[in-house]
Design an enzyme around this catalytic site. Structure first.
Site, PDB file in Angstrom:
ATOM      1  N   CYS A 237       0.817  -1.223   0.000  1.00 54.30           N
ATOM      2  CA  CYS A 237       0.000   0.000   0.000  1.00 54.30           C
ATOM      3  C   CYS A 237       0.848   1.269   0.000  1.00 54.30           C
ATOM      4  O   CYS A 237       0.461   2.275  -0.616  1.00 54.30           O
ATOM      5  CB  CYS A 237      -0.973  -0.016   1.169  1.00 54.30           C
ATOM      6  SG  CYS A 237      -0.202  -0.381   2.748  1.00 54.30           S
TER       7      CYS A 237
ATOM      8  N   HIS B  48      -2.827   6.397   4.807  1.00 52.50           N
ATOM      9  CA  HIS B  48      -1.387   6.643   4.959  1.00 52.50           C
ATOM     10  C   HIS B  48      -1.008   7.982   4.315  1.00 52.50           C
ATOM     11  O   HIS B  48      -1.584   8.381   3.298  1.00 52.50           O
ATOM     12  CB  HIS B  48      -0.578   5.564   4.242  1.00 52.50           C
ATOM     13  CG  HIS B  48      -0.659   4.194   4.865  1.00 52.50           C
ATOM     14  ND1 HIS B  48      -1.204   3.950   6.097  1.00 52.50           N
ATOM     15  CD2 HIS B  48      -0.190   2.994   4.403  1.00 52.50           C
ATOM     16  CE1 HIS B  48      -1.101   2.655   6.365  1.00 52.50           C
ATOM     17  NE2 HIS B  48      -0.502   2.054   5.356  1.00 52.50           N
TER      18      HIS B  48
END
Ligand SMILES: NC(=O)c1ccc[n+]([C@@H]2O[C@H](COP(=O)([O-])OP(=O)(O)OC[C@H]3O[C@@H](n4cnc5c(N)ncnc54)[C@H](OP(=O)(O)O)[C@@H]3O)[C@@H](O)[C@H]2O)c1
Length: 336
Positions: free
Chosen positions: A130, A244
């Site tokens: 990711c 994130h």
């Protein structure tokens, strides 16, 4: 596939599993039938999918009979054991774990970058890490115009990247802290609330890099098909619930201006520019949560490189979506 695919989700009860369901709905992904798989702990629980209540079954060797597409988000060990079984049963596996990403026979696909690699699959297609996806979606269109020689990035990674239990741990440790109680970490290695720490993957004693950092470095070269690109990464877990963020500085082969970068990124698929200097408004995980795009801002010249070849940006992306479930469903759409 002539008919709507029969789809299995391995890991349906997890943080990514829940987003598979939501993303299939949001994108009206056509599904002939859905099979919901998890561990023995979840057997008998149900999930709702398009007005139907589906009972969760235990993942086992016979789970993939009649399955066209198997979406895996149950960890690397489960993928290593069951993905080959699913392929043998005739399914195409789209796996979110790191188990097969660096296998030369497995395409590692971000559709905005290398959708053409999907056709190379021999049964398994891997979804990249990711943090790699968050960085590479905006870097790729720049790299195509003016090759990026070197990238240095630092991550600010949310609890959700470590799964549903880590999200609960952030909430529980925060509650305990506010109530003046002690809290013993159960999922992550350190006390989480109001703290941050080195990413919770194993640190290589030889290099000093943690597993997440190594994945980003290796996967960047594979996805860009450029072994010469230099990548330095620092991955940190921060007390953010979801999405994130990253500070990224890159150096190009030829001089590049922030104006050029803004122009490239304003037309880049999967990227949304959030870059308001007057209002001091830039990408934030709270804004990226639930969004499909990677938010990019703080686009500015890197003043530490007087040659004018380097730019710094800040990015935020929902790693449960673009970093996992959405990227996988985009691949499934292209397969279909
Ligand atoms: N979270 C992210 O942002 C993210 C991003 C990219 C990739 N990934 C990858 O996606 C995978 C899942 O991550 P997650 O965050 O969704 O984790 P999670 O919330 O902890 O969920 C794990 C899932 O795996 C299932 N599972 C565990 N052991 C199993 C077993 N023995 N047999 C069958 N199912 C089993 C769990 O089922 P039970 O509920 O029954 O235990 C649950 O559905 C991991 O490989 C992770 O590295 C995650």
């Amino acid at each position: 596939m002539k008919n709507d695919p029969v789809v299995a989700i391995a890991g349906v009860t997890g943080a990514v599993g829940a987003e598979f369901i939501a993303t299939m709905d949001k994108r009206a992904f056509r599904v002939g039938k859905l099979k919901a798989l998890a561990s023995a702990r979840s057997v008998g629980k149900t999930i709702d999918f398009r007005g139907e209540r589906i009972t969760i079954e235990e993942l086992n060797e016979t789970s993939f009979e009649g399955i066209d597409i198997a979406l895996f988000s149950a960890g690397g060990g489960i993928a290593r054991t069951f993905a080959p079984i699913a392929v043998k049963a005739g399914a195409v596996v789209i796996d979110n774990s790191s188990a097969f990403r660096m296998d030369p026979n497995v395409p590692l696909v971000i559709p905005e970058i290398n959708a053409d690699r999907i056709g190379d699959h021999k049964g398994i297609i891997a979804v990249p890490n990711c943090s790699a996806i968050t960085a590479l979606v905006p870097l790729w269109p720049i790299h195509r115009v003016n090759r990026i020689k070197r990238v240095i990035l630092s991550t600010y990674q949310a609890a959700s990247g470590a799964g549903a239990a880590a999200m609960r741990e952030l909430l529980d440790s925060t509650r305990a802290c506010l109530d003046g109680q002690t809290y013993q970490p159960k999922v992550l290695p350190h006390f989480y609330a109001f703290n941050l720490f080195n990413h919770d993957s194993t640190v290589d004693p030889a290099t000093g890099y943690n597993g997440e950092e190594t994945k980003v470095m290796q996967e960047t070269r594979k996805i860009f098909e450029d072994d010469g690109i230099a990548v330095g990464v620092t991955c940190v877990r921060v007390p953010v619930l979801r999405a994130h963020s990253q500070a990224i500085t890159f150096e190009c082969e030829n001089p590049i201006t922030e104006h050029e970068v803004r122009a490239i990124l304003s037309n880049a698929p999967g990227v949304k520019i959030v870059d308001d200097r007057a209002k001091n408004y830039f990408p934030m995980p709270i804004d990226a949560s639930g969004q499909d795009d990677v938010l990019v801002g703080r686009i500015r010249r890197d003043l530490s490189d007087p040659s004018g070849h380097s730019i710094s940006i800040f990015a935020a992306a929902d790693q449960l979506l673009k970093g996992a479930a959405l990227n996988a469903i985009q691949i499934a759409e292209l397969l279909h």
